[in-house]
Motif scaffolding. Structure first.
Motif, PDB file in Angstrom:
ATOM      1  N   VAL A  39       0.844  -1.211   0.000  1.00  0.00           N
ATOM      2  CA  VAL A  39       0.000   0.000   0.000  1.00  0.00           C
ATOM      3  C   VAL A  39       0.870   1.248   0.000  1.00  0.00           C
ATOM      4  CG1 VAL A  39      -1.630   1.348   1.371  1.00  0.00           C
ATOM      5  CG2 VAL A  39      -1.988  -1.104   1.062  1.00  0.00           C
ATOM      6  N   ILE A  40       1.912   1.247   0.839  1.00  0.00           N
ATOM      7  CA  ILE A  40       2.816   2.400   0.867  1.00  0.00           C
ATOM      8  C   ILE A  40       3.488   2.591  -0.484  1.00  0.00           C
ATOM      9  CG2 ILE A  40       4.928   3.317   1.899  1.00  0.00           C
ATOM     10  CD1 ILE A  40       4.148   1.986   4.499  1.00  0.00           C
ATOM     11  N   GLY A  41       3.882   1.464  -1.089  1.00  0.00           N
ATOM     12  CA  GLY A  41       4.520   1.554  -2.398  1.00  0.00           C
ATOM     13  C   GLY A  41       3.595   2.118  -3.454  1.00  0.00           C
ATOM     14  N   ILE A  42       2.332   1.687  -3.433  1.00  0.00           N
ATOM     15  CA  ILE A  42       1.370   2.183  -4.416  1.00  0.00           C
ATOM     16  C   ILE A  42       1.125   3.678  -4.232  1.00  0.00           C
ATOM     17  CG2 ILE A  42      -1.045   2.071  -5.140  1.00  0.00           C
ATOM     18  CD1 ILE A  42      -0.941  -0.931  -4.542  1.00  0.00           C
ATOM     19  N   ILE A  43       0.958   4.097  -2.970  1.00  0.00           N
ATOM     20  CA  ILE A  43       0.747   5.532  -2.708  1.00  0.00           C
ATOM     21  C   ILE A  43       1.962   6.342  -3.157  1.00  0.00           C
ATOM     22  CG2 ILE A  43       0.398   7.256  -0.906  1.00  0.00           C
ATOM     23  CD1 ILE A  43      -1.191   5.201   0.652  1.00  0.00           C
ATOM     24  N   SER A  44       3.154   5.786  -2.927  1.00  0.00           N
ATOM     25  CA  SER A  44       4.367   6.492  -3.350  1.00  0.00           C
ATOM     26  C   SER A  44       4.412   6.643  -4.865  1.00  0.00           C
ATOM     27  CB  SER A  44       5.609   5.739  -2.860  1.00  0.00           C
ATOM     28  OG  SER A  44       5.701   5.792  -1.448  1.00  0.00           O
ATOM     29  N   ILE A  45       3.984   5.600  -5.577  1.00  0.00           N
ATOM     30  CA  ILE A  45       3.967   5.681  -7.045  1.00  0.00           C
ATOM     31  C   ILE A  45       3.001   6.771  -7.503  1.00  0.00           C
ATOM     32  CG2 ILE A  45       3.309   4.438  -9.143  1.00  0.00           C
ATOM     33  CD1 ILE A  45       4.362   1.881  -7.806  1.00  0.00           C
ATOM     34  N   VAL A  46       1.809   6.810  -6.887  1.00  0.00           N
ATOM     35  CA  VAL A  46       0.829   7.848  -7.246  1.00  0.00           C
ATOM     36  C   VAL A  46       1.368   9.232  -6.900  1.00  0.00           C
ATOM     37  CG1 VAL A  46      -1.480   8.736  -6.768  1.00  0.00           C
ATOM     38  CG2 VAL A  46      -1.119   6.273  -6.976  1.00  0.00           C
ATOM     39  N   PHE A  47       1.967   9.357  -5.696  1.00  0.00           N
ATOM     40  CA  PHE A  47       2.525  10.657  -5.283  1.00  0.00           C
ATOM     41  C   PHE A  47       3.652  11.076  -6.209  1.00  0.00           C
ATOM     42  CE2 PHE A  47       5.237  13.459  -2.805  1.00  0.00           C
ATOM     43  CZ  PHE A  47       4.309  14.318  -2.222  1.00  0.00           C
ATOM     44  N   ALA A  48       4.481  10.114  -6.641  1.00  0.00           N
ATOM     45  CA  ALA A  48       5.579  10.433  -7.553  1.00  0.00           C
ATOM     46  C   ALA A  48       5.048  10.942  -8.890  1.00  0.00           C
ATOM     47  CB  ALA A  48       6.451   9.201  -7.760  1.00  0.00           C
ATOM     48  N   ALA A  49       3.986  10.297  -9.398  1.00  0.00           N
ATOM     49  CA  ALA A  49       3.400  10.752 -10.664  1.00  0.00           C
ATOM     50  C   ALA A  49       2.847  12.167 -10.538  1.00  0.00           C
ATOM     51  CB  ALA A  49       2.299   9.786 -11.093  1.00  0.00           C
ATOM     52  N   MET A  50       2.170  12.431  -9.410  1.00  0.00           N
ATOM     53  CA  MET A  50       1.635  13.781  -9.187  1.00  0.00           C
ATOM     54  C   MET A  50       2.763  14.795  -9.036  1.00  0.00           C
ATOM     55  SD  MET A  50      -1.485  12.851  -6.570  1.00  0.00           S
ATOM     56  CE  MET A  50      -1.869  14.581  -6.311  1.00  0.00           C
ATOM     57  N   SER A  51       3.853  14.383  -8.394  1.00  0.00           N
ATOM     58  CA  SER A  51       4.993  15.288  -8.219  1.00  0.00           C
ATOM     59  C   SER A  51       5.638  15.629  -9.552  1.00  0.00           C
ATOM     60  CB  SER A  51       6.021  14.657  -7.276  1.00  0.00           C
ATOM     61  OG  SER A  51       5.480  14.470  -5.990  1.00  0.00           O
ATOM     62  N   ILE A  52       5.699  14.645 -10.448  1.00  0.00           N
ATOM     63  CA  ILE A  52       6.260  14.911 -11.772  1.00  0.00           C
ATOM     64  C   ILE A  52       5.423  15.949 -12.501  1.00  0.00           C
ATOM     65  CG2 ILE A  52       6.667  13.895 -14.047  1.00  0.00           C
ATOM     66  CD1 ILE A  52       7.455  11.301 -12.612  1.00  0.00           C
ATOM     67  N   ILE A  53       4.101  15.765 -12.456  1.00  0.00           N
ATOM     68  CA  ILE A  53       3.208  16.735 -13.105  1.00  0.00           C
ATOM     69  C   ILE A  53       3.322  18.105 -12.434  1.00  0.00           C
ATOM     70  CG2 ILE A  53       0.798  17.291 -13.594  1.00  0.00           C
ATOM     71  CD1 ILE A  53       0.265  14.273 -13.731  1.00  0.00           C
ATOM     72  N   GLY A  54       3.360  18.108 -11.085  1.00  0.00           N
ATOM     73  CA  GLY A  54       3.478  19.376 -10.367  1.00  0.00           C
ATOM     74  C   GLY A  54       4.780  20.092 -10.649  1.00  0.00           C
ATOM     75  N   SER A  55       5.873  19.350 -10.742  1.00  0.00           N
ATOM     76  CA  SER A  55       7.174  19.973 -11.023  1.00  0.00           C
ATOM     77  C   SER A  55       7.176  20.609 -12.408  1.00  0.00           C
ATOM     78  CB  SER A  55       8.280  18.914 -10.928  1.00  0.00           C
ATOM     79  OG  SER A  55       8.359  18.393  -9.613  1.00  0.00           O
ATOM     80  N   GLY A  57       4.526  21.754 -13.922  1.00  0.00           N
ATOM     81  CA  GLY A  57       3.673  22.940 -13.825  1.00  0.00           C
ATOM     82  C   GLY A  57       4.379  24.108 -13.173  1.00  0.00           C
ATOM     83  N   VAL A  58       5.115  23.835 -12.079  1.00  0.00           N
ATOM     84  CA  VAL A  58       5.853  24.907 -11.395  1.00  0.00           C
ATOM     85  C   VAL A  58       6.933  25.479 -12.306  1.00  0.00           C
ATOM     86  CG1 VAL A  58       7.416  25.408  -9.486  1.00  0.00           C
ATOM     87  CG2 VAL A  58       5.358  24.061  -9.085  1.00  0.00           C
ATOM     88  N   ALA A  59       7.626  24.584 -13.036  1.00  0.00           N
ATOM     89  CA  ALA A  59       8.635  25.071 -13.977  1.00  0.00           C
ATOM     90  C   ALA A  59       7.992  25.924 -15.063  1.00  0.00           C
ATOM     91  CB  ALA A  59       9.366  23.884 -14.598  1.00  0.00           C
ATOM     92  N   GLY A  60       6.800  25.533 -15.514  1.00  0.00           N
ATOM     93  CA  GLY A  60       6.091  26.345 -16.517  1.00  0.00           C
ATOM     94  C   GLY A  60       5.707  27.703 -15.980  1.00  0.00           C
ATOM     95  N   PHE A  61       5.280  27.752 -14.712  1.00  0.00           N
ATOM     96  CA  PHE A  61       4.948  29.047 -14.113  1.00  0.00           C
ATOM     97  C   PHE A  61       6.180  29.940 -14.014  1.00  0.00           C
ATOM     98  CE2 PHE A  61       4.793  31.596 -10.177  1.00  0.00           C
ATOM     99  CZ  PHE A  61       3.782  32.478 -10.536  1.00  0.00           C
ATOM    100  N   GLY A  62       7.298  29.352 -13.571  1.00  0.00           N
ATOM    101  CA  GLY A  62       8.531  30.141 -13.517  1.00  0.00           C
ATOM    102  C   GLY A  62       8.940  30.656 -14.884  1.00  0.00           C
ATOM    103  N   GLY A  63       8.769  29.799 -15.913  1.00  0.00           N
ATOM    104  CA  GLY A  63       9.080  30.245 -17.272  1.00  0.00           C
ATOM    105  C   GLY A  63       8.183  31.359 -17.742  1.00  0.00           C
ATOM    106  N   SER A  64       6.881  31.293 -17.395  1.00  0.00           N
ATOM    107  CA  SER A  64       5.957  32.367 -17.797  1.00  0.00           C
ATOM    108  C   SER A  64       6.308  33.675 -17.107  1.00  0.00           C
ATOM    109  CB  SER A  64       4.515  31.962 -17.470  1.00  0.00           C
ATOM    110  OG  SER A  64       4.319  31.889 -16.063  1.00  0.00           O
ATOM    111  N   ALA A  65       6.770  33.589 -15.851  1.00  0.00           N
ATOM    112  CA  ALA A  65       7.196  34.805 -15.157  1.00  0.00           C
ATOM    113  C   ALA A  65       8.413  35.421 -15.838  1.00  0.00           C
ATOM    114  CB  ALA A  65       7.506  34.485 -13.697  1.00  0.00           C
ATOM    115  N   LEU A  66       9.329  34.589 -16.291  1.00  0.00           N
ATOM    116  CA  LEU A  66      10.495  35.101 -17.017  1.00  0.00           C
ATOM    117  C   LEU A  66      10.079  35.754 -18.331  1.00  0.00           C
ATOM    118  CD1 LEU A  66      13.033  32.157 -16.509  1.00  0.00           C
ATOM    119  CD2 LEU A  66      13.046  34.379 -15.374  1.00  0.00           C
TER     120      LEU A  66
END
Length: 426
Positions: A39-55, A57-66
């Motif tokens: 269960v912990i492993g599955i949650i970590s996989i889901v969290f990792a996928a969300m983190s990839i998408i979030g990272s 998105g954050v990089a895109g926001f920083g780029g738009s600010a530039l």
């Protein structure tokens, strides 16, 4: 009789072996604990996928600010003040004035009676735009060239100062005198009316001027110095000023406020935006009057300050680090689901690194949001509060989202039961 063969020994006849009790709990214990690690492993996989998408998105926001900052810099570099001069407002017509068409009819009536030069025709036209209804009080509908011409009883020339001559026309209501420098109507009753008169007095009263200066001080966050205050006073005391609408005038839609926004300029200057103009004042009070179409000063559209990009750059670096950590967590989650002890070690390393990176990243993201929003906000206390609230709220939410699972993971992976289970399964 033949002898009976001895019986063959059977297993049933052998002594019974002792039966050991079966521990039923042992049979189910290992699968139960394996399920928890999975269960912990599955949650970590889901969290990792969300983190990839979030990272991303954050990089895109920083780029738009530039990109936003770069657009500000380009627009500022291309700004040419000479392209946006303030054109005096001619829309306010004198109450006794005629429109352009009927003013031309007055010129035609006089020139048909007595010819005059083009310069003098223009003086008559100006007089008619200001006082045409007094020259020939027939009403707009009854104003025709023929009727005005028939109302002129006498015309000729009269000597004026400097030895020059002016054309004169005697009408039913007074006398018109036209020279190269002015056109004067001397009515039978009342004061003389001139082509150079002011159509509408647009000057502000002293209390209004004080209110205007106070608005500028409050909006720009850079109080007017003595030289700048004197310039503002001089500009708005002019009866023909075109930089601001008098809120107490009868102009439809006039605002109760004198200015829209104001902001500081570098080197102690101030800029003011009204409904009719953009006024820029240097520190010594020298004014530049521009139309409202002129770009706002400075890289920042409202504050006049450069649009900073330091936090946007830092956010993009943090997003890249978070992306690598997310990939590491994804690998750790897969190993954990397979019951590999290396999955636990990866989770511990990831959590230890992710917690400080997440906190620092949240802090930088909050500052980046404030940096970005500040390039669109007016430089006053209320806007500053809104920008700071938005920035810190974003940072706190981002930080909490980023560190909750690392903390949970670190606690779970530190339990002795998890260590034993993974060692047994592995």
């Amino acid at each position: 009789m033949p002898s009976t063969p001895p019986p063959i020994p059977s297993e049933m006849s052998q002594p019974a072996m002792p039966v050991l009790p079966v521990d039923v709990g042992y049979i189910h214990d290992t699968p139960q604990r394996s399920r928890g690690a999975m269960v912990i492993g599955i949650i970590s996989i889901v969290f990792a996928a969300m983190s990839i998408i979030g990272s991303i998105g954050v990089a895109g926001f920083g780029g738009s600010a530039l990109i936003t900052a770069q657009i500000h810099k380009i627009s500022t570099a291309q700004m040419d003040e000479a392209r946006y001069p303030l054109i005096p407002d001619e829309t306010l017509q004198s109450p006794d004035g005629l429109d352009e068409q009927r003013a031309g009819m007055v010129v035609d009536a006089l020139t048909k009676t007595r010819a005059m030069t083009a310069i003098r025709q223009q003086q008559v036209r100006s007089l008619a735009r200001l006082h045409g209804k007094k020259l020939f009080p027939f009403g707009s509908e009854g104003l025709t060239v023929l009727r005005m011409k028939s109302n002129i009883s006498e015309s000729g020339q009269v000597r004026i100062s400097g030895g020059n001559f002016a054309d004169y026309y005697v009408t039913g209501s007074g006398r018109i005198e036209v020279s190269d420098t002015s056109a004067i109507f001397r009515p039978d009753v009342g004061p003389a009316l001139r082509s150079g008169d002011i159509a509408v007095d647009r000057s502000l009263t002293e209390p209004q001027i004080e209110k205007l200066c106070n608005e500028i001080d409050a909006s720009s966050q850079a109080k007017l110095n003595a030289a700048q205050r004197l310039t503002i006073q001089r500009l708005v005391r002019d009866p023909e000023q075109s930089i601001i609408t008098n809120p107490d005038s009868a102009v439809a839609g006039a605002s109760s406020q004198f200015i829209h926004v104001a902001g500081p300029l570098k080197d102690g200057g101030v800029w003011i935006l009204t409904d009719k103009s953009q006024v820029r004042l240097t520190q010594d009070g020298t004014e530049t009057l521009l139309s409202t179409d002129a770009p706002m000063p400075g890289n920042n559209s409202f504050t006049g300050k450069p649009a900073k990009t330091v936090w946007a750059q830092m956010v993009m670096v943090e997003a890249f680090v978070s992306l690598l950590l997310a990939v590491l967590l994804l690998i750790g989650g897969i190993f954990l689901c397979k019951g590999r002890p290396v999955g636990r070690r990866i989770h511990i390393v990831w959590a230890v690194v992710k917690i400080p990176v997440g906190l620092i990243g949240a802090w930088m993201l909050g500052l980046c949001v404030m940096e970005w929003l500040g390039s669109f906000q007016v430089a006053d206390a209320a806007s500053t509060t809104r920008v700071m609230t938005a920035g810190w709220t974003t940072g706190v939410l981002f930080g909490l989202t980023g560190i909750i699972w690392p903390i949970v993971t670190l606690i779970a992976m530190s339990k002795q039961s998890v260590k034993e289970q993974l060692r047994t399964v592995g």
